[in-house]
Design a protein around this motif. Structure first.
Motif, PDB file in Angstrom:
ATOM      1  N   ASP A 183       0.834  -1.211   0.000  1.00  0.00           N
ATOM      2  CA  ASP A 183       0.000   0.000   0.000  1.00  0.00           C
ATOM      3  C   ASP A 183       0.863   1.253   0.000  1.00  0.00           C
ATOM      4  N   ILE A 184       1.962   1.211   0.767  1.00  0.00           N
ATOM      5  CA  ILE A 184       2.856   2.365   0.795  1.00  0.00           C
ATOM      6  C   ILE A 184       3.471   2.597  -0.592  1.00  0.00           C
ATOM      7  N   ALA A 185       3.915   1.488  -1.197  1.00  0.00           N
ATOM      8  CA  ALA A 185       4.482   1.607  -2.543  1.00  0.00           C
ATOM      9  C   ALA A 185       3.434   2.131  -3.533  1.00  0.00           C
ATOM     10  N   LYS A 186       2.216   1.622  -3.396  1.00  0.00           N
ATOM     11  CA  LYS A 186       1.125   2.089  -4.263  1.00  0.00           C
ATOM     12  C   LYS A 186       0.833   3.554  -4.020  1.00  0.00           C
ATOM     13  N   ARG A 187       0.887   3.931  -2.733  1.00  0.00           N
ATOM     14  CA  ARG A 187       0.651   5.348  -2.402  1.00  0.00           C
ATOM     15  C   ARG A 187       1.709   6.232  -3.046  1.00  0.00           C
ATOM     16  N   LYS A 239       1.243   9.072  -5.774  1.00  0.00           N
ATOM     17  CA  LYS A 239       1.729  10.439  -5.606  1.00  0.00           C
ATOM     18  C   LYS A 239       2.528  10.875  -6.833  1.00  0.00           C
ATOM     19  N   ASN A 240       3.418   9.977  -7.295  1.00  0.00           N
ATOM     20  CA  ASN A 240       4.223  10.308  -8.474  1.00  0.00           C
ATOM     21  C   ASN A 240       3.344  10.523  -9.707  1.00  0.00           C
ATOM     22  N   GLU A 241       2.377   9.625  -9.861  1.00  0.00           N
ATOM     23  CA  GLU A 241       1.467   9.781 -11.003  1.00  0.00           C
ATOM     24  C   GLU A 241       0.649  11.056 -10.874  1.00  0.00           C
ATOM     25  N   TYR A 242       0.251  11.370  -9.653  1.00  0.00           N
ATOM     26  CA  TYR A 242      -0.512  12.610  -9.434  1.00  0.00           C
ATOM     27  C   TYR A 242       0.335  13.829  -9.794  1.00  0.00           C
TER      28      TYR A 242
END
Length: 282
Positions: A89-93, A97-100
């Motif tokens: 989940d942290i990696a996905k977060r 964030k990077n994609e955002y």
């Protein structure tokens, strides 16, 4: 029994699941711990809407007293799974964030492009409006040039028609006068009447005064004369006919010269008009 309890405490003290509190089997019912664990797991499963916690609670509920090793292993496995999922989940977060940030950067770039494109569109719209006005003016100018060319052609055709008609009338008159002169000359030649040299000018023929034997105011006597008596009058008529023929020929020549000059002027104006039209069309 006491020694068994003590030994049990010592064994629990060495266990990795020892919590640090000395709990005696006399203080806790053997069935109470599974029930409390089951209740806690069930409550958390209901709160989190977790099927895995509900399944674990069921395992605790169905486990026999003193056989919790597989339950503890399941709990450890679940903890490990939750930790892995937490890391995922942290990696996905972080990925989100990077994609955002990328999306935000792309959005700002698109907004900047839209702003610039709006400015270009506004500029092009004004340019199109200006070119439209220029185009309409050019169309009007072309129409005026074409109208002028049409009027020039019509005027030239009318002038040519008038010239040809006048030339034809003059030529017909010349033919008629020449025929009359020929007939008159043939008549006097047939009757052996000598007329002498013909006058060289119509004006001279009109200005020449007749010779009066007595007076200009005295009427002539009514004496019958022979066929050669009026040779002077015949000479004057022939001279007049000749001069009229010459004047008509001069008129035809002058008309042809004027016609040629008018045609050249027409061609010059038409050439200028065609050049102007080509410039407007280009």
């Amino acid at each position: 029994f006491a020694s068994a309890i003590k030994e049990g405490k010592e064994v629990r003290a060495d266990s990795k699941h020892y919590t640090g509190r000395d709990i005696s089997f006399l203080q806790l019912n053997a069935n109470e711990a599974p029930l409390r664990a089951y209740a806690a797991l069930k409550a958390q499963a209901a709160k989190a809407h977790s099927l895995r916690l509900a399944a674990l609670a069921a395992k605790v509920r169905m486990a026999k007293v003193g056989h919790f090793d597989h339950v503890i292993a399941a709990i450890d496995e679940m903890i490990k799974t939750l930790q892995d999922e937490g890391l995922a989940d942290i990696a996905k977060r972080d990925q989100c964030k990077n994609e955002y940030l990328k999306i935000e950067s792309t959005s700002k770039d698109l907004q900047w492009r839209i702003k610039n494109n709006d400015a270009k569109i506004d500029k092009l719209t004004k340019l199109i409006a200006m070119r439209t006005v220029e185009k309409q003016k050019t169309i009007n100018d072309i129409a005026e040039v074409e109208q002028h060319m049409t009027e020039l052609t019509a005027m030239r055709e009318e002038e040519n028609r008038v010239f040809l008609a006048a030339k034809r009338e003059d030529q017909d008159a010349i033919d008629l006068l020449m025929e009359a002169r020929k007939v008159l000359g043939a008549y006097y030649e047939e009757h052996s009447v000598e007329m002498g040299d013909v006058q060289g000018s119509v004006k001279g023929a009109f200005l020449q005064q007749p010779d009066f034997k007595v007076s200009a105011d005295q009427a002539p006597e009514a004496d019958f004369s022979d066929k050669g008596h009026r040779k002077g009058e015949a000479k004057g008529i022939v001279s007049i006919l000749t001069m009229i023929i010459e004047d008509l020929n001069d008129e035809i020549k002058n008309g042809m010269k004027a016609e040629e000059e008018a045609q050249l002027e027409y061609e010059s104006q038409m050439s200028a008009a065609k050049k102007l039209k080509e410039e407007l069309v280009a």
